[in-house]
Design a protein around this motif. Structure first.
Motif, PDB file in Angstrom:
ATOM      1  N   THR A 111      39.419  -9.055  -2.165  1.00  0.00           N
ATOM      2  CA  THR A 111      39.207  -9.979  -1.055  1.00  0.00           C
ATOM      3  C   THR A 111      40.507 -10.295  -0.308  1.00  0.00           C
ATOM      4  OG1 THR A 111      38.147 -12.087  -0.530  1.00  0.00           O
ATOM      5  CG2 THR A 111      39.484 -12.040  -2.500  1.00  0.00           C
ATOM      6  N   LYS A 141      33.882  -5.523 -22.642  1.00  0.00           N
ATOM      7  CA  LYS A 141      33.791  -5.271 -24.088  1.00  0.00           C
ATOM      8  C   LYS A 141      35.145  -5.417 -24.780  1.00  0.00           C
ATOM      9  CE  LYS A 141      29.514  -4.744 -24.369  1.00  0.00           C
ATOM     10  NZ  LYS A 141      28.741  -5.765 -25.071  1.00  0.00           N
ATOM     11  N   LYS A 186      23.533  -3.937 -10.392  1.00  0.00           N
ATOM     12  CA  LYS A 186      23.257  -3.623 -11.799  1.00  0.00           C
ATOM     13  C   LYS A 186      23.302  -4.887 -12.663  1.00  0.00           C
ATOM     14  CE  LYS A 186      24.381  -0.191 -15.276  1.00  0.00           C
ATOM     15  NZ  LYS A 186      25.205   0.927 -15.700  1.00  0.00           N
ATOM     16  N   ARG A 246      20.193  -6.558 -14.841  1.00  0.00           N
ATOM     17  CA  ARG A 246      20.263  -6.719 -16.290  1.00  0.00           C
ATOM     18  C   ARG A 246      20.277  -8.184 -16.720  1.00  0.00           C
ATOM     19  NH1 ARG A 246      24.147  -2.767 -19.075  1.00  0.00           N
ATOM     20  NH2 ARG A 246      25.576  -3.667 -17.573  1.00  0.00           N
TER      21      ARG A 246
HETATM   22  C1  V0V Z   1      28.420  -5.528 -17.930  1.00  0.00           C
HETATM   23  N1  V0V Z   1      28.588  -6.122 -19.108  1.00  0.00           N
HETATM   24  C2  V0V Z   1      29.139  -7.322 -18.913  1.00  0.00           C
HETATM   25  C3  V0V Z   1      29.300  -7.441 -17.506  1.00  0.00           C
HETATM   26  N2  V0V Z   1      28.845  -6.300 -16.927  1.00  0.00           N
HETATM   27  N3  V0V Z   1      29.523  -8.293 -19.757  1.00  0.00           N
HETATM   28  C4  V0V Z   1      30.066  -9.414 -19.217  1.00  0.00           C
HETATM   29  N4  V0V Z   1      30.242  -9.588 -17.872  1.00  0.00           N
HETATM   30  C5  V0V Z   1      29.878  -8.635 -17.002  1.00  0.00           C
HETATM   31  N5  V0V Z   1      30.063  -8.812 -15.698  1.00  0.00           N
HETATM   32  C6  V0V Z   1      28.241  -5.581 -20.421  1.00  0.00           C
HETATM   33  C7  V0V Z   1      26.800  -5.157 -20.476  1.00  0.00           C
HETATM   34  O1  V0V Z   1      25.964  -6.239 -20.790  1.00  0.00           O
HETATM   35  C8  V0V Z   1      26.817  -4.113 -21.534  1.00  0.00           C
HETATM   36  O2  V0V Z   1      26.818  -4.709 -22.811  1.00  0.00           O
HETATM   37  C9  V0V Z   1      28.152  -3.418 -21.314  1.00  0.00           C
HETATM   38  O3  V0V Z   1      28.969  -4.375 -20.629  1.00  0.00           O
HETATM   39  C10 V0V Z   1      27.945  -2.189 -20.448  1.00  0.00           C
HETATM   40  O4  V0V Z   1      29.111  -1.588 -20.199  1.00  0.00           O
HETATM   41  P1  V0V Z   1      29.165  -0.219 -19.320  1.00  0.00           P
HETATM   42  O5  V0V Z   1      27.930   0.576 -19.545  1.00  0.00           O
HETATM   43  O6  V0V Z   1      30.507   0.374 -19.550  1.00  0.00           O
HETATM   44  O7  V0V Z   1      29.179  -0.705 -17.843  1.00  0.00           O
HETATM   45  P2  V0V Z   1      28.143  -1.185 -16.734  1.00  0.00           P
HETATM   46  O8  V0V Z   1      27.561  -0.027 -16.020  1.00  0.00           O
HETATM   47  O9  V0V Z   1      27.240  -2.248 -17.236  1.00  0.00           O
HETATM   48  O10 V0V Z   1      29.170  -1.891 -15.729  1.00  0.00           O
HETATM   49  C11 V0V Z   1      29.974  -2.939 -16.156  1.00  0.00           C
HETATM   50  C12 V0V Z   1      31.322  -2.863 -15.425  1.00  0.00           C
HETATM   51  C13 V0V Z   1      31.023  -2.829 -13.923  1.00  0.00           C
HETATM   52  C14 V0V Z   1      32.113  -4.073 -15.824  1.00  0.00           C
HETATM   53  C15 V0V Z   1      32.063  -1.595 -15.876  1.00  0.00           C
HETATM   54  O11 V0V Z   1      30.298  -3.976 -13.550  1.00  0.00           O
HETATM   55  C16 V0V Z   1      32.240  -2.734 -13.082  1.00  0.00           C
HETATM   56  O12 V0V Z   1      32.768  -1.643 -12.810  1.00  0.00           O
HETATM   57  N6  V0V Z   1      32.775  -3.900 -12.621  1.00  0.00           N
HETATM   58  C17 V0V Z   1      34.008  -3.955 -11.859  1.00  0.00           C
HETATM   59  C18 V0V Z   1      33.742  -4.027 -10.411  1.00  0.00           C
HETATM   60  C19 V0V Z   1      32.934  -5.221 -10.004  1.00  0.00           C
HETATM   61  O13 V0V Z   1      32.448  -6.012 -10.821  1.00  0.00           O
HETATM   62  N7  V0V Z   1      32.787  -5.366  -8.654  1.00  0.00           N
HETATM   63  C20 V0V Z   1      32.049  -6.458  -8.070  1.00  0.00           C
HETATM   64  C21 V0V Z   1      32.956  -7.566  -7.771  1.00  0.00           C
HETATM   65  P3  V0V Z   1      25.863  -4.205 -23.990  1.00  0.00           P
HETATM   66  O14 V0V Z   1      24.488  -4.325 -23.444  1.00  0.00           O
HETATM   67  O15 V0V Z   1      26.298  -2.784 -24.202  1.00  0.00           O
HETATM   68  O16 V0V Z   1      26.192  -5.124 -25.129  1.00  0.00           O
HETATM   69  S1  V0V Z   1      34.078  -7.150  -6.445  1.00  0.00           S
HETATM   70  C22 V0V Z   1      35.287  -8.334  -6.448  1.00  0.00           C
HETATM   71  O17 V0V Z   1      35.345  -9.105  -7.493  1.00  0.00           O
HETATM   72  C23 V0V Z   1      36.133  -8.451  -5.376  1.00  0.00           C
HETATM   73  C24 V0V Z   1      36.010  -7.620  -4.165  1.00  0.00           C
HETATM   74  C25 V0V Z   1      37.235  -9.470  -5.407  1.00  0.00           C
HETATM   75  O18 V0V Z   1      37.288 -10.292  -6.340  1.00  0.00           O
HETATM   76  O19 V0V Z   1      38.084  -9.451  -4.508  1.00  0.00           O
END
Ligand code: V0V
Length: 143
Positions: free
Chosen positions: A112, A123, A70, A74
């Protein structure tokens, strides 16, 4: 409660190609690789220099409905997250909740190398996806 920067996560479309790029052009070394099914990612940890400091984590989507897929759709490839090392991920998450931030998970998930992780919603943290990492090995607070 945040002890140091653990890693910086970069979303990439192709993990093998990205590892090659970082190794050949930037001289970083791949020190760990795994697939995390729950998070839907293939990831690699790269050490910088003598690998005593923060690492670079390359994150590629393992599924089209994953967070990284996703993000790439985006925003394209680039910085996706900033991760801090903590000694106790539940205590750190509680402290941030008490400041009014939304944590993405009620209880920690597996990260990890057997670490325990949680995230602050971007946000609620100035547009930065903040990750909390409690390593599998106990953390040396002074180190
Ligand atoms: C989304 N947004 C971000 C963003 N992802 N802003 C900054 N950095 C990011 N990475 C913004 C996006 O542009 C939208 O802004 C708003 O957030 C949308 O929020 P939402 O609709 O609530 O959420 P989604 O569907 O865009 O998802 C975002 C989240 C999702 C953060 C909730 O990516 C998530 O669940 N992440 C946590 C898990 C993850 O990232 N796993 C992969 C790495 P506007 O347009 O509304 O202004 S796994 C990992 O790191 C591991 C295994 C490890 O470290 O060990």
């Amino acid at each position: 409660r945040l002890l140091r920067i653990d890693h910086v996560g970069i979303a990439v479309p192709d993990l093998d190609e990205a590892i090659r790029f970082y190794q050949e052009n930037l001289g970083l070394r791949c020190v760990h690789q795994e697939t995390n099914d729950e998070q839907g990612v293939r990831e690699a940890m790269l050490g910088v220099g003598d690998d005593t400091g923060p690492r670079i984590q390359l994150l590629a989507p393992a599924r089209p409905d994953s967070a990284i897929a996703k993000f790439l759709d985006r925003s394209g490839p680039g910085l996706q997250q900033l991760a801090y090392t903590v000694a106790d991920v539940e205590a750190a998450a509680d402290a941030l909740r008490a400041c009014g931030m939304r944590l993405l998970y009620d209880s920690p998930k597996r990260g990890t190398a057997g670490s325990r992780i949680n995230f602050v919603h971007p946000k609620d943290a100035g547009g930065v996806l903040v990750e909390l990492v409690e390593p599998a090995e106990p953390v040396h607070r002074s180190g």
